[in-house]
Enzyme design. Structure first.
Site, PDB file in Angstrom:
ATOM      1  N   SER A   1      -3.104  -1.697   6.545  1.00 40.41           N
ATOM      2  CA  SER A   1      -3.463  -1.849   7.960  1.00 40.41           C
ATOM      3  C   SER A   1      -3.610  -3.336   8.270  1.00 40.41           C
ATOM      4  CB  SER A   1      -4.782  -1.137   8.254  1.00 40.41           C
ATOM      5  OG  SER A   1      -5.829  -1.745   7.511  1.00 40.41           O
TER       6      SER A   1
ATOM      7  N   HIS B   1       0.868  -1.193   0.000  1.00 41.18           N
ATOM      8  CA  HIS B   1       0.000   0.000   0.000  1.00 41.18           C
ATOM      9  C   HIS B   1       0.901   1.237   0.000  1.00 41.18           C
ATOM     10  CE1 HIS B   1      -3.812  -2.231   0.738  1.00 41.18           C
ATOM     11  NE2 HIS B   1      -2.935  -3.137   1.141  1.00 41.18           N
TER      12      HIS B   1
ATOM     13  N   GLY C   1      -7.745   2.785   7.782  1.00 43.75           N
ATOM     14  CA  GLY C   1      -8.959   3.559   7.994  1.00 43.75           C
ATOM     15  C   GLY C   1     -10.056   2.766   8.671  1.00 43.75           C
TER      16      GLY C   1
ATOM     17  N   ASP D   1       2.218  -6.721   2.334  1.00 41.55           N
ATOM     18  CA  ASP D   1       1.079  -5.871   2.712  1.00 41.55           C
ATOM     19  C   ASP D   1       1.604  -4.607   3.414  1.00 41.55           C
ATOM     20  OD1 ASP D   1      -2.214  -6.418   4.202  1.00 41.55           O
ATOM     21  OD2 ASP D   1      -1.595  -5.465   2.339  1.00 41.55           O
TER      22      ASP D   1
END
Ligand SMILES: CC(C)C[C@H](NC(=O)C[C@H](N)C(=O)O)C(=O)O
Ligand SMILES: [Zn+2]
Ligand SMILES: [Zn+2]
Length: 385
Positions: free
Chosen positions: A287, A62, A68, A283
């Site tokens: 998150s 990301h 979020g 990743d």
């Protein structure tokens, strides 16, 4: 600038002996014993006591941040170049995730271009978690055919309480479009699927493969190590010829809840002869949210790209031969994603090379022929670092 890495043990990934590597501009020009270049200035890098590995490929990062899931304040930060270099990573594929509203594809593209200017190779997935996918042009086919950095679609969420609950038909059409656009553009047109903890697991992908002409290799499911049931279904799926990807970023709580540590998942796949269908990705900057069994948010960590090689190194220290362990982050993602000139130490390939010391710690990182880390010290950092 011409560089020669002298007398280094070379893992293509397969071991090809102690040789020299001649680097001219951004390419590996020659791999041979006793390379001598006269009449021009050559930078010599001493490879004695070190192992040369292909630069690592992290095909799920990301790069503009993600998260979020705990509200605005839990939107995670974008990546910085120094983390990528510390992880020995020379090729990164950027993705959006849960939040495809405040995170845009245009920002993802600009960050990928920025990282390319800062010295690493980048590509991106169009779309995000949701179906129908967000796009640059209104069509994933146009995105793939017209935007060079776009190599696939993802991460499309399945079997997850945060997914858009796509119908099988929606998933078929999205994958068919990605496949044909990939064929027309010479790209993978891969569909990176975010696997959640839902009990349906990979069922939808298996049903599409069994009821249409779409080959199983069009899908690239990630997080397959997130729970034991999905992991075991993933092994069966790989035996069918499918690709599976294990996430290396984790949190001790996840292991307690049954996540299969990536280094162990890697070892099991080798033991089952599945090593060519498997990759590891970090990743990074995504998150790692925790939800209780009522699916209420209870906390969140941030993924780290440095976990990618850390898990491979754990596997090596756990007895996995280095030439097998590094396949999961070099030649395998390069083949699955059709990344030309990537993933191997080979004449004519990009000069993306990691030198590790006798403890398998990253010592030097060369990306597109430029030294980004030398003797464990960063030679390059991001523009604002
Ligand atoms: C594999 C597990 C541990 C992490 C995984 N992360 C993402 O999918 C990325 C995240 N949603 C984001 O958009 O940043 C998850 O949330 O399930
Ligand atoms: Zn995901
Ligand atoms: Zn992700």
């Amino acid at each position: 600038m011409i560089k020669i890495i002298k007398n280094v043990d070379i893992y293509m990934p397969q071991y090809i002996g102690k040789k020299d590597i001649l680097i001219v501009a951004d390419k590996i020009l020659k791999v041979d014993k006793d390379i001598v270049i006269d009449g021009v200035e050559v930078e010599i890098i001493d490879g004695d006591g070190k192992k040369a590995l292909p630069g690592f490929i992290d095909s799920h990062v990301h790069i503009t941040g993600g998260g979020g899931e705990g509200g605005y304040k839990t939107r995670t930060p974008e990546i910085v170049l120094s983390d990528i270099i510390r992880g020995g990573i020379t090729t990164v594929i950027g993705t959006l995730g849960t939040d495809g509203i405040t995170r845009s594809l245009e920002n993802l593209y600009a960050k990928a271009k920025a990282l390319e200017e800062e010295g690493v190779t980048t590509f991106i997935y169009t779309g995000s978690y949701r179906v129908p996918p967000i796009t640059f042009t209104g069509s994933i086919m146009k995105d793939l055919i017209l935007i060079d950095k776009v190599i696939g679609v993802g991460e499309i969420a399945l079997s997850d309480h945060r997914s858009s609950q796509p119908s099988l038909d929606e998933l078929k059409r999205l994958t068919a479009d990605a496949r044909v656009a990939g064929i027309l553009s010479g790209k993978a047109g891969i569909v990176n699927i975010h696997m959640g903890d839902g009990k349906a697991g990979l069922d939808a992908l298996i049903e599409i493969v069994e009821t249409t002409e779409i080959p199983i290799t069009q899908f690239y499911p990630t997080h397959v190590n997130r729970n034991p049931d999905l992991f075991n279904q993933g092994l069966e799926y790989a035996k069918m010829g499918g690709f599976i990807d294990f996430t290396t970023s984790s949190d001790p709580v996840f292991y307690e809840e049954g996540e299969v540590k990536a280094s162990i998942a890697l070892k099991i796949c080798i033991e089952k002869g599945l090593e060519d269908n498997v990759t590891l990705t970090s990743d990074g900057q995504g998150s790692l949210p925790k939800f209780n069994d009522k699916r209420e948010f209870i906390g969140l960590q941030v993924g780290r790209v440095t976990s990618l090689y850390n898990e491979v190194r754990d596997a090596i220290l756990d007895g996995v031969p280095i030439e097998k362990a590094i396949k999961f982050i070099t030649v395998n993602p390069a083949r699955i994603l059709k990344l030309k000139g990537k993933g191997q130490i080979k004449e004519g390939y990009d000069a993306d090379i990691v030198l590790v010391d006798e403890d398998y710690c990253i010592n030097d990182v060369i990306s597109k022929g430029n030294i980004m880390m030398r003797d464990k010290k960063l030679e390059k950092v991001g523009t604002f670092e």
